[in-house]
Design a protein around this motif. Sequence first.
Motif, PDB file in Angstrom:
ATOM      1  N   LYS A   1      68.665 -34.975 -84.957  1.00  0.00           N
ATOM      2  CA  LYS A   1      67.908 -33.728 -85.014  1.00  0.00           C
ATOM      3  C   LYS A   1      67.924 -33.031 -83.655  1.00  0.00           C
ATOM      4  O   LYS A   1      67.753 -33.660 -82.611  1.00  0.00           O
ATOM      5  CB  LYS A   1      66.451 -33.977 -85.408  1.00  0.00           C
TER       6      LYS A   1
ATOM      7  N   LYS B   1      71.013 -32.535 -79.676  1.00  0.00           N
ATOM      8  CA  LYS B   1      70.726 -33.304 -80.886  1.00  0.00           C
ATOM      9  C   LYS B   1      70.579 -34.745 -80.435  1.00  0.00           C
ATOM     10  O   LYS B   1      71.389 -35.249 -79.658  1.00  0.00           O
ATOM     11  CB  LYS B   1      71.869 -33.183 -81.895  1.00  0.00           C
TER      12      LYS B   1
ATOM     13  N   SER C   1      74.580 -31.288 -93.368  1.00  0.00           N
ATOM     14  CA  SER C   1      73.151 -31.560 -93.303  1.00  0.00           C
ATOM     15  C   SER C   1      72.528 -31.658 -94.695  1.00  0.00           C
ATOM     16  O   SER C   1      72.510 -30.681 -95.447  1.00  0.00           O
ATOM     17  CB  SER C   1      72.448 -30.448 -92.520  1.00  0.00           C
TER      18      SER C   1
ATOM     19  N   ALA D   1      61.825 -34.032 -86.296  1.00  0.00           N
ATOM     20  CA  ALA D   1      61.915 -33.371 -87.600  1.00  0.00           C
ATOM     21  C   ALA D   1      60.509 -32.912 -87.963  1.00  0.00           C
ATOM     22  O   ALA D   1      59.606 -33.733 -88.126  1.00  0.00           O
ATOM     23  CB  ALA D   1      62.446 -34.333 -88.654  1.00  0.00           C
TER      24      ALA D   1
END
Length: 192
Positions: free
Chosen positions: A149, A84, A7, A154
Amino acid sequence: MILASASPRRRDLLAQIGIVPDAVLATDTDETPRRDELPRPYAQRIARTKAASALTLRRDAGGAPGFVLAADTVVALGRRILPKADDTTTARHCLELLSGRRHTVITAVVLHAPDGGRSERLVESVVAFNRMTVDQIDALLAGGDWSGKAGGYAIQGHAAAHIRFLSGSHSNVVGLPLFETAQLLRGRGWAV
C-alpha cells in the motif's frame, strides 16, 4: 472494459458501481519517481503509462481496444512521495512520518475510449492520523494490511481506527475515486 491494474481493491471498487472488467492487464510499469518529481505529475505520469501500456498490449494481442482504465494512487507528505510499503521497515517509516500529521492522497485516473479519445481526472483527499504510539504502530504492522500500500496503510483496514480526519473521497484513499471514475465513463458513453 480493460482494467490496467492488478489491484484487487480497484476491482472491488469498480464492482461497487456495477462494473466488472472484461480483462485485467497488469502492466510492468517502472514506478520509480524521477529526481525532484512532485506527487501530482508523478501520479499522472504513472497512470498515463499504465493506460498506454495496457492499450498497446491489447492491440498487440489482436483484441479490440475497448475502454482502458488505469489509475495510480500516491500518498504525499508535502512535496514528498511516500513509497509503497513492500516490507515492515518501509511501512514503519511511513507510519512514523504520518503519525499526528495531515497528508494528501492523490489518484490520477486515465480512461482511453474505443474512439481513441482519452479523459483524465486528478483527485485529492486530505487524511490525518492521530498521534500513534510505538505499540499502536506495531499493532498496525502486525495486522499486515499495509503490504503493497502507498504510504504503508489501508484506510479500509486496521488504520481506520487511527484516522481522525478525512476530507474528500474515501474511495480515492482506497485506490479509485468512484464518483470521478463514473463521470469519466459516462462522458465517454459508458452507461454506469
